[in-house]
Design a protein around this motif. Structure first.
Motif, mmCIF file in Angstrom:
data_model
loop_
_atom_site.group_PDB
_atom_site.id
_atom_site.type_symbol
_atom_site.label_atom_id
_atom_site.label_comp_id
_atom_site.label_asym_id
_atom_site.label_seq_id
_atom_site.Cartn_x
_atom_site.Cartn_y
_atom_site.Cartn_z
ATOM 1 N N GLN A 250 -17.520 89.301 -18.760
ATOM 2 C CA GLN A 250 -16.521 88.670 -17.912
ATOM 3 C C GLN A 250 -15.186 89.338 -18.200
ATOM 4 N N PHE A 251 -14.416 89.608 -17.154
ATOM 5 C CA PHE A 251 -13.129 90.275 -17.337
ATOM 6 C C PHE A 251 -12.009 89.454 -16.739
ATOM 7 N N SER A 252 -10.883 89.421 -17.432
ATOM 8 C CA SER A 252 -9.716 88.745 -16.863
ATOM 9 C C SER A 252 -8.965 89.725 -15.976
ATOM 10 N N ALA A 253 -8.151 89.184 -15.092
ATOM 11 C CA ALA A 253 -7.371 90.029 -14.194
ATOM 12 C C ALA A 253 -6.476 91.012 -14.959
ATOM 13 N N PRO A 254 -5.735 90.548 -15.959
ATOM 14 C CA PRO A 254 -4.904 91.492 -16.713
ATOM 15 C C PRO A 254 -5.718 92.616 -17.343
ATOM 16 N N GLU A 255 -6.871 92.271 -17.867
ATOM 17 C CA GLU A 255 -7.747 93.290 -18.433
ATOM 18 C C GLU A 255 -8.087 94.354 -17.398
ATOM 19 N N LEU A 256 -8.551 93.905 -16.264
ATOM 20 C CA LEU A 256 -8.957 94.838 -15.217
ATOM 21 C C LEU A 256 -7.778 95.678 -14.743
ATOM 22 N N ASP B 171 -17.618 84.658 -2.334
ATOM 23 C CA ASP B 171 -18.832 84.516 -3.146
ATOM 24 C C ASP B 171 -19.377 85.838 -3.666
ATOM 25 N N LEU B 172 -18.504 86.782 -3.871
ATOM 26 C CA LEU B 172 -18.965 88.033 -4.472
ATOM 27 C C LEU B 172 -18.644 88.049 -5.960
ATOM 28 N N LEU B 173 -17.719 87.190 -6.346
ATOM 29 C CA LEU B 173 -17.402 87.023 -7.762
ATOM 30 C C LEU B 173 -17.465 85.535 -8.102
ATOM 31 N N VAL B 174 -17.680 85.254 -9.379
ATOM 32 C CA VAL B 174 -17.499 83.885 -9.857
ATOM 33 C C VAL B 174 -16.379 83.916 -10.881
ATOM 34 N N SER B 175 -15.614 82.852 -10.947
ATOM 35 C CA SER B 175 -14.465 82.829 -11.846
ATOM 36 C C SER B 175 -14.578 81.661 -12.816
ATOM 37 N N HIS B 176 -13.980 81.864 -13.988
ATOM 38 C CA HIS B 176 -13.828 80.765 -14.922
ATOM 39 C C HIS B 176 -12.358 80.608 -15.222
ATOM 40 N N ARG B 177 -11.888 79.414 -15.123
ATOM 41 C CA ARG B 177 -10.463 79.167 -15.359
ATOM 42 C C ARG B 177 -10.175 79.002 -16.841
ATOM 43 N N GLY B 178 -8.931 78.721 -17.112
ATOM 44 C CA GLY B 178 -8.558 78.440 -18.491
ATOM 45 C C GLY B 178 -8.239 79.687 -19.286
ATOM 46 N N VAL B 179 -7.809 79.459 -20.502
ATOM 47 C CA VAL B 179 -7.305 80.535 -21.350
ATOM 48 C C VAL B 179 -8.303 81.689 -21.481
ATOM 49 N N GLY C 164 -10.576 82.468 -19.468
ATOM 50 C CA GLY C 164 -11.205 82.624 -18.162
ATOM 51 C C GLY C 164 -11.366 84.078 -17.764
ATOM 52 N N GLY C 165 -11.896 84.272 -16.568
ATOM 53 C CA GLY C 165 -12.093 85.634 -16.083
ATOM 54 C C GLY C 165 -13.046 85.659 -14.912
ATOM 55 N N TYR C 166 -13.441 86.879 -14.553
ATOM 56 C CA TYR C 166 -14.284 87.060 -13.383
ATOM 57 C C TYR C 166 -15.565 87.791 -13.758
#
Lengths: 152, 152
Positions: free
Chosen positions: A25-31, A53-61, A63-65
């Motif tokens: 799982q990658f966070s936006a800043p990481e990517l 529905d091409l990605l799933v996300s997890h919220r919170g500290v 979190g990521g995609y």
DNA sequence: CCAAAACAGGACGGTATTGGTCCTGTTTTG
DNA sequence: CAAAACAGGACCAATACCGTCCTGTTTTGG
């Protein structure tokens, strides 16, 4: 110039990046850091891809995609239509029947669909899995698909 | 929205019109009237097509335009590149080596070519001759079949 | 229970491309 | 030599896109 928007362009880069390291799982800043694409853009694009529905996300500290499906189940056509809207080269999509001044006479309209389908089909033939493979695989023929049969 | 420009759109309509009545010569005003495309646009487009050697023109009072080659020898790809420039979905064309911020890391670049080729190839497979045929060529079935499979 | 990190969902402006028109030549017919 | 048609630009208005920013909401961890 007949090119796709930068959104789709970026989107494909991001998704390919994810596909190459699938599972994680990658966070936006990481990517953003790894692809050198400006963070706000990355963020915007990922959000769109989640909605489609091409990605799933997890919220919170923490979190990521992550990819919503296997790389082989996601086509370039999917990405482009998610980010740039439906793949329709011509405006001649018959939703609004009065929109085309030609109407009766045109005679090309049916053929418009032919062009659209050819392109759509070409793009449906390329999956994220293909894009993670280094180069020059026999898949390429498959991707261009239709043409092979045309000439054969 | 990933569509070609109206110039190319119009251009295909005009060329199809010419192909359907091949042999004859048409003036710009004639074509404008028959296709309902504004004359200045028609004029502009035809001029471009002449420069790209897809049409030949005759000047003077009884002048006009005619196809430069047989309909089967002119592809949709020819028209689009003539009117909208080279068919390159991505900006990632390696003419200018510094233009891509990714450079070393990208890893998708080779695959970009794959996408471009697939589309170009699809468009090269459709000729003006195809577009003058009423409907339902073997191409069409291929298109529908494959998409279904992918989404299933 | 609260602060920080990350996603969700928009609004917003600058810029570039496109769509479309127009103007000034040049060539040909009659 | 006048009219019709092509040649080749310059030019403006509208649109779409690129990229940023702002205000929430959810989750982790101290």
């Amino acid at each position: 110039m007949l090119r796709m928007t930068k959104q789709a362009d970026y989107g494909i880069v991001l998704m390919t990046h994810l596909a190459a390291r699938a599972g994680r799982q990658f966070s936006a800043p990481e990517l953003a850091a790894e692809t050198r694409i400006p963070l706000p853009m990355v963020s915007k694009i990922l959000k769109l891809l989640v909605r489609e529905d091409l990605l799933v996300s997890h919220r919170g500290v923490k979190g990521g995609y992550a990819l919503a499906r296997a790389p082989r189940q996601i086509t370039v056509a999917d990405l482009i239509s998610a980010l740039d809207g439906p793949i329709a080269f011509t405006e001649c999509i018959e939703d609004t029947p009065g929109s085309c001044s030609q109407e009766g006479i045109c005679g090309v309209r049916d053929n418009w669909q032919r062009i659209n389908q050819a392109v759509r089909h070409a793009l449906e033939g390329i999956t994220l899995a293909d894009l993670t493979q280094p180069l020059a695989s026999p898949l390429v023929q498959l991707g261009s698909g239709r043409g092979a049969e045309l000439r054969a």
